[in-house]
Each structure stands twice: as C-alpha cells, then as structure tokens.
Write a protein that holds these residues in place. Structure first.
Motif, PDB file in Angstrom:
ATOM      1  N   TRP A  17      -0.935  -8.345  -5.335  1.00  0.00           N
ATOM      2  CA  TRP A  17      -0.092  -7.245  -4.871  1.00  0.00           C
ATOM      3  C   TRP A  17      -0.406  -7.019  -3.398  1.00  0.00           C
ATOM      4  O   TRP A  17      -1.574  -6.998  -2.995  1.00  0.00           O
ATOM      5  N   GLY A  18       0.625  -6.832  -2.587  1.00  0.00           N
ATOM      6  CA  GLY A  18       0.423  -6.640  -1.159  1.00  0.00           C
ATOM      7  C   GLY A  18      -0.470  -5.463  -0.834  1.00  0.00           C
ATOM      8  O   GLY A  18      -1.325  -5.535   0.060  1.00  0.00           O
ATOM      9  N   SER A  19      -0.326  -4.363  -1.582  1.00  0.00           N
ATOM     10  CA  SER A  19      -1.142  -3.169  -1.319  1.00  0.00           C
ATOM     11  C   SER A  19      -2.610  -3.434  -1.601  1.00  0.00           C
ATOM     12  O   SER A  19      -3.492  -2.955  -0.883  1.00  0.00           O
ATOM     13  N   ASN A  20      -2.896  -4.219  -2.650  1.00  0.00           N
ATOM     14  CA  ASN A  20      -4.290  -4.548  -2.983  1.00  0.00           C
ATOM     15  C   ASN A  20      -4.905  -5.458  -1.924  1.00  0.00           C
ATOM     16  O   ASN A  20      -6.087  -5.319  -1.574  1.00  0.00           O
ATOM     17  N   LEU A  69      -4.060  -5.571   1.270  1.00  0.00           N
ATOM     18  CA  LEU A  69      -4.315  -4.764   2.465  1.00  0.00           C
ATOM     19  C   LEU A  69      -5.567  -3.929   2.306  1.00  0.00           C
ATOM     20  O   LEU A  69      -6.396  -3.856   3.230  1.00  0.00           O
ATOM     21  N   HIS A  70      -5.729  -3.289   1.149  1.00  0.00           N
ATOM     22  CA  HIS A  70      -6.907  -2.446   0.917  1.00  0.00           C
ATOM     23  C   HIS A  70      -8.197  -3.273   0.986  1.00  0.00           C
ATOM     24  O   HIS A  70      -9.162  -2.882   1.656  1.00  0.00           O
ATOM     25  N   THR A  94      -3.878  -4.847  10.257  1.00  0.00           N
ATOM     26  CA  THR A  94      -3.105  -5.153   9.062  1.00  0.00           C
ATOM     27  C   THR A  94      -2.958  -6.667   8.909  1.00  0.00           C
ATOM     28  O   THR A  94      -3.261  -7.427   9.833  1.00  0.00           O
ATOM     29  N   GLU A 117       3.479 -11.686   5.653  1.00  0.00           N
ATOM     30  CA  GLU A 117       2.704 -11.358   4.449  1.00  0.00           C
ATOM     31  C   GLU A 117       3.420 -11.807   3.181  1.00  0.00           C
ATOM     32  O   GLU A 117       2.811 -12.406   2.289  1.00  0.00           O
ATOM     33  N   THR A 131       7.739  -6.650  -3.216  1.00  0.00           N
ATOM     34  CA  THR A 131       7.733  -5.648  -4.272  1.00  0.00           C
ATOM     35  C   THR A 131       8.978  -4.788  -4.119  1.00  0.00           C
ATOM     36  O   THR A 131       9.149  -4.091  -3.119  1.00  0.00           O
TER      37      THR A 131
END
Length: 355
Positions: free
Chosen positions: A273-276, A278-279, A294, A184, A210
């Motif tokens: 952003w990695g979290s965005n 994934l969501h 994932t 990722e 991050t």
C-alpha cells in the motif's frame, strides 16, 4: 436566447452565444419532445449539475481520473453548490479560486480544479443549460502562488539514503526509484515479467493506484510513460537482491504466499500500500538522521542528480518520460548551491582565462 413552450404551458429557455446556435438547440429539444423525451425545466443548482456531469464522465475516463474529478467536484459543490447554474458568473468562480489559495491549496491543485470546472461548464453550454462558459479562457485566472521549491538531492545525500536502506525491505524500491525516476504508482505496479535483468532493461506497463479504497492496476499517465528503460548497474544489482529476498519470503510463507508477480511486495507476496510505504520510508529516514522526503522526491532527486552530472533538459525529459519539455523545464530546473558555484567558476574561467 430562444424558448420552447412545453405541453404543460411552461417555457424552456435555451441560451447560446449566437441566435443561430440557440435556435439549433431549440430545434433539437423540439425533436426530442416529439419523440417523447422529457425536456427538463427545473433550474439546476451548480451541485446538481456538477454531480450529473461527474456521473456522465465515468464511462469515458480512467478510474483514477474520475476519482480526481470527484475531489474537485466536491470542492466546488461545498462552496458554490447552492448557486443556480444560470446565476454562476466569472466573479463567483474567481472568488472561489482565491479562497482555495488562502486555504493553502497548491497552485497545481487549484489549476486542476479550475480546469475541471471549465470542462464541466463547457458541457453545460453544449447542453443549452447556460449561455456561455464563465470559467473558459481568460475569464478566470488561477491566483498567483509562490512555488515551494523542493530541495535538490545531492549525490552525497543519495549515497547516504542508499547506505541507510541497505538490508531494509524497501532497499530495492528506493534504489530503483532513484535509478529510474519511476513514479510511485509505477514502482508499486512493476511486475517481474516487465523486468529483464540479463539485458538490464525495464518496461513500464502499469501503475498501481488506490481508488475508493481498492488497489487497481491502470495504464501509465501517457504514451510517453510507456517506455523501455535502460537500468544502471546499481539498480540491476538491487533488483537481483530483491528477487532472492522474495524467493526466500515465498519459502517461509509456504501456502500462505500470494503469487502476484509484483516486484515489490509484503512478506506474504501482496503489493505494498502506498501509505504504508511512505510511513516506513519516512520513519527509517528519521531513524537514520536523514531529512524528511517523499517517495516522489526520489524521482525528483533522480532529475537533480542528472542535472548535477551535466545532463541537458532534453535528456532529462526523456529519462522522466515527460510528454512536453516545458513540463521538465518548469519542474526540474532548480539547481543546488554546489551547481551554482560550479557555473560561476566556469564563467570566471571564460571571462578571465584563469582558473
């Protein structure tokens, strides 16, 4: 054990496996004392030592490694922080690791925590703060934990994912992940000058991570990770569409566009952003009626598809850029029900001579 009498009358003890090594530490401390360097006498707690050790590693390791060390140090300090460093033994550490497994921490995370603890305590031993490292070697073992086997991605599933993300902002990222096996962070840190669409190649030079709330470009995990990759046609086509999509976004954004040269960006040109990611990825999977997974499982899925296509472990190791073949064998030797059935059918032909 040897001891040094300090100017204030207190004694500083030095521990080691052998008397000669303890004597060496004593002589070093005596030299420091004569040079005016203070010799600590206070018995440190585990928390005090681990915090000092963590600070000492910062100049010598990558920022991402230091951050990961910090996670483990906080875990250790939360449970064993008040224990005097010289009172720490293998039994206390073994019980600590067992508690981590009961709490549901993965075997990989527990192993990493134990490794970090052992490295730190090895430094304490070298500094003469303890007699021996209670976490070293076979003195402490990671509790046995049943592995959670990731469900293999079948060719039909892979095609369904590609179809579901057609026209989606993450389309090229998803296809590139499955077609290259990039991690990722490597996907998010990919830059256009590392991609040659005419030659159909890609070079892994950076990963975007991050760290402490800030995005930072770091080097890949190992030298094996820095390689030139040949791209499948499906990835080349997806990246061409991504390039066109990005040019159109730049025109719409005008002077609000942020030029980063990054391949996968927001509408304003900034890296994801990695979290965005994934969501958005998981939400679209759910909307399309596909199973939850994932971004990392797309890399895992690439290995599954290679296995299904008959590739050997050595080839998959090179594709995934693992440094050791054991890492590939231990992680990606799972097979789907279809592959197991195919193996059984091949064996039947060999034994009976009939299909």
């Amino acid at each position: 054990m040897t001891a040094l009498t300090l100017p204030d009358g207190k004694k500083k003890k030095f521990y080691s496996k052998t008397y000669s090594d303890a004597l060496r530490k004593l002589k070093t401390a005596h030299t420091d004392l004569q040079a005016g360097i203070a010799i600590p006498t206070r018995r440190k707690t585990v928390a005090q030592f681990m915090t000092e050790w963590l600070d000492s590693t910062k100049p010598n390791v990558r920022p991402s490694t230091h951050t990961r060390y910090g996670f483990d140090v906080r875990r250790i300090n939360a449970v064993l922080g008040n224990v005097k460093l010289t009172d720490l033994d293998s039994k206390k550490i073994q019980d600590f690791l067992k508690d981590l497994s009961v709490e549901g921490l993965s075997a990989r995370s527990i192993t990493h925590c134990r490794t970090v603890f052992s490295i730190a305590l090895g430094q304490a031993e070298d500094w003469g703060l303890i007699g021996r490292n209670p976490a070293a070697g076979k003195r402490v073992r990671v509790p046995r934990i049943s592995k959670h086997e990731v469900e293999a991605l079948t060719p039909d599933e892979a095609r369904n994912v590609i179809t579901a993300f057609a026209g989606h902002p993450l389309e090229a990222l998803v296809i590139t992940a499955m077609g290259t096996g990039l991690r990722e962070g490597e996907l998010l840190g990919l830059r256009w000058n590392d991609v040659d669409l005419d030659a159909g190649t890609l070079t892994v030079r950076y990963q975007l991570q991050t760290i402490n709330g800030e995005r930072t470009y770091t080097e890949p995990k190992s030298k094996a990770s820095c390689q030139h990759l040949a791209l499948p046609d499906v990835v080349i086509d997806a990246l061409k569409r991504q390039h066109t999509r990005q040019l159109e976004a730049r025109l719409r954004a005008g002077n609000q566009w942020n030029e980063t040269n990054v391949v996968f960006t927001t509408k304003g040109g900034t890296p994801f952003w990695g979290s965005n990611v994934l969501h958005s990825f998981q939400k679209h999977l759910a909307d399309a009626g596909l199973r939850r997974m994932t971004i990392h499982e797309l890399r895992h899925g690439a290995a599954s598809l290679l296995l299904a296509g008959g590739s050997d472990i050595r080839s998959i190791m090179e594709f995934l850029r693992h440094s050791q073949i054991s890492q590939t064998a231990n992680t990606y030797t799972h097979v789907s029900a279809t592959m197991k059935r195919d193996a059984a059918d091949r064996l039947n032909v060999a034994l009976t001579g009939t299909k």
